[in-house]
Each structure stands twice: as C-alpha cells, then as structure tokens.
Design a protein around this motif. Structure first.
Motif, PDB file in Angstrom:
ATOM      1  N   PRO A 180     -30.723 -34.817  42.266  1.00 43.01           N
ATOM      2  CA  PRO A 180     -30.379 -33.393  42.302  1.00 43.01           C
ATOM      3  C   PRO A 180     -30.716 -32.741  43.639  1.00 43.01           C
ATOM      4  O   PRO A 180     -29.960 -31.883  44.123  1.00 43.01           O
ATOM      5  CB  PRO A 180     -31.219 -32.803  41.162  1.00 43.01           C
ATOM      6  CG  PRO A 180     -31.382 -33.931  40.203  1.00 43.01           C
ATOM      7  CD  PRO A 180     -31.539 -35.152  41.068  1.00 43.01           C
ATOM      8  N   MET A 181     -31.836 -33.128  44.257  1.00 42.77           N
ATOM      9  CA  MET A 181     -32.180 -32.577  45.573  1.00 42.77           C
ATOM     10  C   MET A 181     -31.088 -32.896  46.593  1.00 42.77           C
ATOM     11  O   MET A 181     -30.642 -32.013  47.348  1.00 42.77           O
ATOM     12  CB  MET A 181     -33.513 -33.153  46.057  1.00 42.77           C
ATOM     13  CG  MET A 181     -34.739 -32.646  45.343  1.00 42.77           C
ATOM     14  SD  MET A 181     -36.263 -33.377  46.024  1.00 42.77           S
ATOM     15  CE  MET A 181     -36.295 -32.624  47.656  1.00 42.77           C
ATOM     16  N   LEU A 182     -30.661 -34.156  46.612  1.00 40.92           N
ATOM     17  CA  LEU A 182     -29.654 -34.563  47.592  1.00 40.92           C
ATOM     18  C   LEU A 182     -28.310 -33.904  47.300  1.00 40.92           C
ATOM     19  O   LEU A 182     -27.588 -33.499  48.227  1.00 40.92           O
ATOM     20  CB  LEU A 182     -29.510 -36.088  47.595  1.00 40.92           C
ATOM     21  CG  LEU A 182     -30.772 -36.881  47.955  1.00 40.92           C
ATOM     22  CD1 LEU A 182     -30.453 -38.372  48.022  1.00 40.92           C
ATOM     23  CD2 LEU A 182     -31.377 -36.397  49.260  1.00 40.92           C
ATOM     24  N   GLN A 183     -27.966 -33.769  46.037  1.00 38.14           N
ATOM     25  CA  GLN A 183     -26.700 -33.130  45.672  1.00 38.14           C
ATOM     26  C   GLN A 183     -26.689 -31.640  46.018  1.00 38.14           C
ATOM     27  O   GLN A 183     -25.629 -31.058  46.226  1.00 38.14           O
ATOM     28  CB  GLN A 183     -26.432 -33.345  44.181  1.00 38.14           C
ATOM     29  CG  GLN A 183     -26.080 -34.792  43.842  1.00 38.14           C
ATOM     30  CD  GLN A 183     -26.149 -35.091  42.360  1.00 38.14           C
ATOM     31  OE1 GLN A 183     -26.927 -34.479  41.620  1.00 38.14           O
ATOM     32  NE2 GLN A 183     -25.334 -36.033  41.889  1.00 38.14           N
ATOM     33  N   GLN A 184     -27.871 -31.050  46.107  1.00 37.77           N
ATOM     34  CA  GLN A 184     -27.977 -29.641  46.484  1.00 37.77           C
ATOM     35  C   GLN A 184     -28.158 -29.450  47.989  1.00 37.77           C
ATOM     36  O   GLN A 184     -28.386 -28.336  48.457  1.00 37.77           O
ATOM     37  CB  GLN A 184     -29.155 -28.994  45.747  1.00 37.77           C
ATOM     38  CG  GLN A 184     -28.983 -28.915  44.242  1.00 37.77           C
ATOM     39  CD  GLN A 184     -30.269 -28.582  43.510  1.00 37.77           C
ATOM     40  OE1 GLN A 184     -31.176 -27.947  44.065  1.00 37.77           O
ATOM     41  NE2 GLN A 184     -30.370 -29.012  42.267  1.00 37.77           N
ATOM     42  N   GLY A 185     -28.048 -30.541  48.742  1.00 35.77           N
ATOM     43  CA  GLY A 185     -28.163 -30.438  50.193  1.00 35.77           C
ATOM     44  C   GLY A 185     -29.580 -30.271  50.692  1.00 35.77           C
ATOM     45  O   GLY A 185     -29.805 -29.727  51.772  1.00 35.77           O
ATOM     46  N   LEU A 186     -30.565 -30.748  49.925  1.00 40.15           N
ATOM     47  CA  LEU A 186     -31.969 -30.579  50.286  1.00 40.15           C
ATOM     48  C   LEU A 186     -32.574 -31.873  50.813  1.00 40.15           C
ATOM     49  O   LEU A 186     -33.760 -32.142  50.617  1.00 40.15           O
ATOM     50  CB  LEU A 186     -32.762 -30.086  49.067  1.00 40.15           C
ATOM     51  CG  LEU A 186     -32.295 -28.765  48.461  1.00 40.15           C
ATOM     52  CD1 LEU A 186     -33.102 -28.425  47.219  1.00 40.15           C
ATOM     53  CD2 LEU A 186     -32.409 -27.637  49.486  1.00 40.15           C
ATOM     54  N   GLY A 187     -31.757 -32.670  51.491  1.00 45.36           N
ATOM     55  CA  GLY A 187     -32.244 -33.939  52.005  1.00 45.36           C
ATOM     56  C   GLY A 187     -33.412 -33.791  52.956  1.00 45.36           C
ATOM     57  O   GLY A 187     -34.269 -34.678  53.042  1.00 45.36           O
ATOM     58  N   HIS A 188     -33.488 -32.652  53.665  1.00 43.92           N
ATOM     59  CA  HIS A 188     -34.574 -32.430  54.610  1.00 43.92           C
ATOM     60  C   HIS A 188     -35.919 -32.283  53.910  1.00 43.92           C
ATOM     61  O   HIS A 188     -36.964 -32.388  54.541  1.00 43.92           O
ATOM     62  CB  HIS A 188     -34.288 -31.180  55.442  1.00 43.92           C
ATOM     63  CG  HIS A 188     -34.131 -29.924  54.639  1.00 43.92           C
ATOM     64  ND1 HIS A 188     -33.009 -29.697  53.860  1.00 43.92           N
ATOM     65  CD2 HIS A 188     -34.946 -28.851  54.482  1.00 43.92           C
ATOM     66  CE1 HIS A 188     -33.145 -28.510  53.262  1.00 43.92           C
ATOM     67  NE2 HIS A 188     -34.300 -27.985  53.618  1.00 43.92           N
ATOM     68  N   ARG A 189     -35.905 -32.079  52.591  1.00 43.20           N
ATOM     69  CA  ARG A 189     -37.142 -31.958  51.823  1.00 43.20           C
ATOM     70  C   ARG A 189     -37.414 -33.190  50.968  1.00 43.20           C
ATOM     71  O   ARG A 189     -38.322 -33.188  50.144  1.00 43.20           O
ATOM     72  CB  ARG A 189     -37.070 -30.719  50.918  1.00 43.20           C
ATOM     73  CG  ARG A 189     -36.999 -29.413  51.688  1.00 43.20           C
ATOM     74  CD  ARG A 189     -36.687 -28.229  50.784  1.00 43.20           C
ATOM     75  NE  ARG A 189     -37.554 -28.154  49.610  1.00 43.20           N
ATOM     76  CZ  ARG A 189     -37.401 -27.252  48.628  1.00 43.20           C
ATOM     77  NH1 ARG A 189     -36.402 -26.369  48.695  1.00 43.20           N
ATOM     78  NH2 ARG A 189     -38.229 -27.239  47.603  1.00 43.20           N
ATOM     79  N   ALA A 190     -36.635 -34.236  51.179  1.00 38.88           N
ATOM     80  CA  ALA A 190     -36.674 -35.393  50.277  1.00 38.88           C
ATOM     81  C   ALA A 190     -37.627 -36.495  50.724  1.00 38.88           C
ATOM     82  O   ALA A 190     -37.769 -37.486  50.018  1.00 38.88           O
ATOM     83  CB  ALA A 190     -35.270 -35.975  50.119  1.00 38.88           C
ATOM     84  N   ALA A 191     -38.289 -36.341  51.876  1.00 41.68           N
ATOM     85  CA  ALA A 191     -39.140 -37.420  52.373  1.00 41.68           C
ATOM     86  C   ALA A 191     -40.232 -37.829  51.381  1.00 41.68           C
ATOM     87  O   ALA A 191     -40.454 -39.032  51.178  1.00 41.68           O
ATOM     88  CB  ALA A 191     -39.746 -37.040  53.720  1.00 41.68           C
ATOM     89  N   PRO A 192     -40.949 -36.903  50.731  1.00 41.43           N
ATOM     90  CA  PRO A 192     -42.010 -37.341  49.798  1.00 41.43           C
ATOM     91  C   PRO A 192     -41.485 -38.166  48.625  1.00 41.43           C
ATOM     92  O   PRO A 192     -42.018 -39.262  48.372  1.00 41.43           O
ATOM     93  CB  PRO A 192     -42.647 -36.017  49.345  1.00 41.43           C
ATOM     94  CG  PRO A 192     -42.399 -35.080  50.483  1.00 41.43           C
ATOM     95  CD  PRO A 192     -41.033 -35.436  50.977  1.00 41.43           C
ATOM     96  N   PRO A 193     -40.460 -37.700  47.882  1.00 39.33           N
ATOM     97  CA  PRO A 193     -39.985 -38.566  46.796  1.00 39.33           C
ATOM     98  C   PRO A 193     -39.387 -39.880  47.287  1.00 39.33           C
ATOM     99  O   PRO A 193     -39.538 -40.918  46.627  1.00 39.33           O
ATOM    100  CB  PRO A 193     -38.936 -37.712  46.072  1.00 39.33           C
ATOM    101  CG  PRO A 193     -38.564 -36.644  47.013  1.00 39.33           C
ATOM    102  CD  PRO A 193     -39.774 -36.395  47.857  1.00 39.33           C
ATOM    103  N   ILE A 194     -38.736 -39.865  48.437  1.00 45.10           N
ATOM    104  CA  ILE A 194     -38.184 -41.111  48.971  1.00 45.10           C
ATOM    105  C   ILE A 194     -39.305 -42.095  49.278  1.00 45.10           C
ATOM    106  O   ILE A 194     -39.182 -43.302  49.016  1.00 45.10           O
ATOM    107  CB  ILE A 194     -37.319 -40.834  50.220  1.00 45.10           C
ATOM    108  CG1 ILE A 194     -35.977 -40.233  49.787  1.00 45.10           C
ATOM    109  CG2 ILE A 194     -37.103 -42.103  51.035  1.00 45.10           C
ATOM    110  CD1 ILE A 194     -35.081 -39.824  50.937  1.00 45.10           C
ATOM    111  N   HIS A 195     -40.409 -41.607  49.819  1.00 46.18           N
ATOM    112  CA  HIS A 195     -41.542 -42.486  50.111  1.00 46.18           C
ATOM    113  C   HIS A 195     -42.039 -43.158  48.830  1.00 46.18           C
ATOM    114  O   HIS A 195     -42.278 -44.378  48.798  1.00 46.18           O
ATOM    115  CB  HIS A 195     -42.670 -41.673  50.746  1.00 46.18           C
ATOM    116  CG  HIS A 195     -43.928 -42.461  50.976  1.00 46.18           C
ATOM    117  ND1 HIS A 195     -44.017 -43.461  51.925  1.00 46.18           N
ATOM    118  CD2 HIS A 195     -45.146 -42.412  50.355  1.00 46.18           C
ATOM    119  CE1 HIS A 195     -45.234 -43.996  51.892  1.00 46.18           C
ATOM    120  NE2 HIS A 195     -45.930 -43.379  50.943  1.00 46.18           N
TER     121      HIS A 195
END
Length: 237
Positions: free
Chosen positions: A157-172
């Motif tokens: 949902p973060m990526l679909q909302q264009g919030l990839g710049h905030r996705a580093a913690p869950p991606i880690h």
C-alpha cells in the motif's frame, strides 16, 4: 541500498564472459533470459544473494566461475527477450507478485505438507526418506504467510500510494526475512538430497519432489523480483 542501482543498463555493458564475472547475480538475472536456469544448475543464490558478483558467488561455492560466465554469454546470443519488470510501474509488478507468487504459495504449501506427511509415514524407516520435511514446510508456511501479510498490509500500500521514499524501514525488515527464507530453502535442499528422489521412489514421493522443485524455483524468483527490482526501484524513486 543495493549496488545494482549503480550498474549501467545492459545496452551499455560489455557482455563478454570476462565482463559478466563482475556483474551482480541480480542484474544478470534481470538482463539475460534463462540466466536463472543456469544459476539453479550451479545452486547460485540470485535472490537473497543477488548483490554478489558472479565471480564472488561462484568462488564462494568453490566453483570455477569461467564456465558459468560462458554459459550466460551463450544465452545472450540465443535467448528470446524476457519481460523486463524494471521498466514497469510498481503497481503492475505488485499485482504480478500477488497473483503469481503470493496466491500460488498459499496453494502450494498445504499440498506439499500433506504429501510430505504421507511419505514420512509410509517410508520413514528408509535412510533416503526426508524425515522432518513436513515440519520444516509447516515452519516455512508460517514464516512466509506472516511475511506476505506484511507486504500486503504495509509495504505494497505504501508503494501504491507513491510513498516509496518512506519505505526503507519496512524494506530492510523484509530483506532480512528474505534471507531467512533463503536459509530455509537451503535446509529444504539438504533434507531432500537437492530435491532428488531415490530411484525406487513411489509416485507420491515423486509428486512431492516435483512440487518442491516448483515451489523452490517460484520462491527464488519471487524474492528476486522483490529484492532486485521492486525494492531497488522503490528506494531509487
């Protein structure tokens, strides 16, 4: 951040066997149709270990990297183009991952567990029987289900909302869990003699191993698309 972000596109690269040795497994898996089959043949981890160069990955397995590079070089001349998910919108790749891998794993594991239980019950006294496999698959099912729910409820949902710049913690966190899935796949290979049934295996045993091979390859491709494409694109957005 993955080193694959710094690599040029395939059209800019020297594609000689010698040059391929210093490219990452993840990049090669994206660029060369059929490369993953070669990596499976040599048991090279292109998903969790996708940041390693071909040279380092092969030497880490005590393999000569030159024949592997030559096999990849020959593929470049003969293979048909493959779908390049790096050029697709993130939403399209997420939809593909959900339909092709999340849904498929949820179908695969219950049946694999059922078959593994049957093989262990009937053939548990044989040295070649993969005793402990059913329990291992149950553990994988539990870990994978929790992992997929994190992706479905948080990251995607973060990526679909264009919030990839905030996705580093869950991606880690998800990358670390991918590493754990990779270790679980290695244990699966140990339990099953690299998913090789004995010569006198019954039909149930052979069906189990066919399913395990499909699951193993699907999960590796699933992790590859996330680690080396979806996550890289999100962090680079």
């Amino acid at each position: 951040m993955s080193t694959t972000l710094l690599e040029p596109t395939s059209r800019q690269l020297d594609t000689s066997p010698q040059a391929l040795l210093d490219r990452s497994l993840g990049q090669l898996a994206c660029d060369i149709p059929g490369a993953t089959r070669v990596f499976h043949e040599f048991n090279l981890d292109f998903c969790c270990g996708g940041q390693k160069t071909l040279r380092d990955a092969a030497l880490g397995k005590r393999l000569d990297p030159a024949p592997i590079a030559q096999a990849l070089h020959q593929l470049q001349d003969s293979a048909a183009p493959q779908h390049d998910w790096r050029a697709e919108p993130g939403a399209a790749l997420i939809a593909h991952i959900l339909a092709r891998y999340h849904a498929r794993h949820r179908e695969q594991l219950p049946e694999l567990i059922r078959l593994a239980c049957r093989v262990e019950q009937v053939h548990g006294a044989r040295d070649s029987c993969p005793n402990g496999l059913a329990d291992h698959l149950r553990d994988m099912q539990q870990e994978l289900e929790g992992h997929m729910l994190k992706e479905e409820q948080v990251l995607f949902p973060m990526l679909q909302q264009g919030l990839g710049h905030r996705a580093a913690p869950p991606i880690h966190v998800l990358r670390l869990e991918h590493d754990q899935h990779g270790e679980a796949l290695e244990k699966l290979l140990v339990l099953t003699d690299h998913i090789t049934p004995p010569a006198n295996a019954c039909n149930t045993w052979r069906a189990l191993y066919r399913g395990l091979r499909e699951f193993h390859d699907d999960l590796m491709q699933h992790i590859h698309l996330e680690n080396n494409v979806l996550f890289v694109n999100a962090l680079n957005a």
